[in-house]
Design an enzyme around this catalytic site. Structure first.
Site, PDB file in Angstrom:
ATOM      1  CG  ASP A  72      -1.456   1.159   1.401  1.00  0.00           C
ATOM      2  OD1 ASP A  72      -2.665   1.391   0.435  1.00  0.00           O
ATOM      3  OD2 ASP A  72      -1.733   1.952   2.541  1.00  0.00           O
ATOM      4  CG  ASP A  74      -1.875   7.038   2.503  1.00  0.00           C
ATOM      5  OD1 ASP A  74      -1.756   8.359   1.704  1.00  0.00           O
ATOM      6  OD2 ASP A  74      -2.867   6.527   2.416  1.00  0.00           O
ATOM      7  CG  ASP A 247       1.018   1.684   5.861  1.00  0.00           C
ATOM      8  OD1 ASP A 247       1.182   0.784   7.104  1.00  0.00           O
ATOM      9  OD2 ASP A 247      -0.014   2.224   5.785  1.00  0.00           O
TER      10      ASP A 247
END
Ligand code: ZN
Ligand code: ZN
Length: 339
Positions: A72, A74, A247
């Site tokens: 992930d 972000d 992440d």
């Protein structure tokens, strides 16, 4: 909607409008899953990257069979200079606003202040760049074939990478954490140490070694002759320009559910969608699927933003007409009401 393989072994979940998350659902096939999703018409739909023997049971009884490796990325986690412009504070009472750091009380009316984190094309571009860095690590250092990697825009602030390579499927939390640390460059020795090792090499020596060693030595070999700075600074540049700020907590969680591709993000109304890595995908335009029909909303406060190829705001205590797709983030942040 885009369903993964082995639908029958996945855990599904959804968030109904105005309700909490419903989890531990399972379906025999994608047809059955679609039918239920259409029937519920929820705000958000999720599916596990893990496969289970009994996907509908509580976590400890599910019988974990493996999970695809997921990253992930972000935009919030990637330092970009534009954040100084669009990350601000505002006053809940008088809607005054200003640059961070947030004052504890509004200087105008003593009201409560709140931080507002905006998003822009530069931030989302940086997130995609970091996703492409993960892809490069996977292909070059882990021997993953490009066709086994799927890149998705998350529908909000970043990108997800799903790796369909069975070698990773049975990795536990610890193993996944090591992969995340590797792409983040967190397992590297301090730049000072690397620089002192490199200092013993002849100037302009070619790249050597594997993995990070090769990435750093190649970068240094190319730039060191005539470089205006210290070797330590160049090493730090070599790492900073290649590390991918994923992440780690998402990669290591083997029981997580992820938004299903082809469904809308409940907070933005944008579609989570598959992205071809080399395409000129525009995350502030292409995932806009809601109606452009004008809707009237009264906005307490909202800074300038771009969506669907248009620019809106800034708004402060006013009623405005906006395309429906542009009202969602204002409403979901609780900063406006349908007028
Ligand atoms: Zn105020
Ligand atoms: Zn930005």
């Amino acid at each position: 909607m885009e369903f993964p393989e082995n639908v029958e072994s996945r855990e599904f979940g959804y968030i109904p409008f105005g309700g909490g998350m419903v989890r531990h659902l399972s379906f025999r096939n994608s047809g059955e899953a679609s039918a239920e999703i259409f029937k519920q018409s929820p705000s958000s739909v999720y599916c596990s990257n893990a496969r289970y023997e009994y996907p509908a049971r509580p976590i400890e009884e599910k019988g974990w069979l493996g999970a695809e490796l997921i990253f992930d990325i972000d935009a919030t986690d990637i330092p970009t200079p534009c954040k100084r412009g669009h990350d601000i504070w505002y006053c809940e009472k008088c809607h005054a606003s200003g640059k961070l750091p947030r004052p504890p009380k509004c200087p105008k009316c003593e009201g409560t202040t709140v931080e507002f984190h905006g998003i822009c094309g530069v931030c989302l571009g940086a997130a995609k760049d970091h996703a492409l860095r993960v892809m490069a690590f996977l292909e070059d250092d882990f021997g993953v074939s490009r066709s086994a990697i799927r890149l998705y825009f998350s529908g909000n602030r970043g990108y997800h990478l799903h790796v369909f390579d069975s070698r990773f499927d049975l990795l536990d939390q610890l193993g996944r954490g090591e992969v995340a640390d590797y792409v983040r460059g967190d397992s590297l020795p301090p730049t000072q140490t690397i620089a002192s090792i490199l200092r013993r090499r002849p100037a302009g020596a070619p790249a050597e070694g594997e993995g990070w060693t090769r990435h750093v030595t190649a970068y240094v070999a190319e730039r060191w002759p005539g470089y205006d700075g210290t070797l330590r600074k160049l090493v730090s540049e070599a790492i900073g320009s290649q590390r991918a700020l994923v992440d780690s907590s998402v990669t290591t969680d083997v029981h997580r559910v992820f938004r299903l591709a082809g469904t809308l993000h409940g907070d933005t109304g944008l579609c989570k969608m598959r992205v071809q890595p080399d395409s000129s995908f525009d995350p502030l335009k292409d995932p806009v699927v809601l109606s452009p029909k004008p809707a009237s909303i009264s906005v307490d406060f909202y800074p300038r933003f771009k969506l669907g190829g248009k620019e809106f705001g800034p708004f402060r205590s006013q009623t405005v007409e906006l395309p429906t797709y542009a009202t969602i983030q204002i409403l979901t942040r609780g900063l406006g009401e349908v007028a």
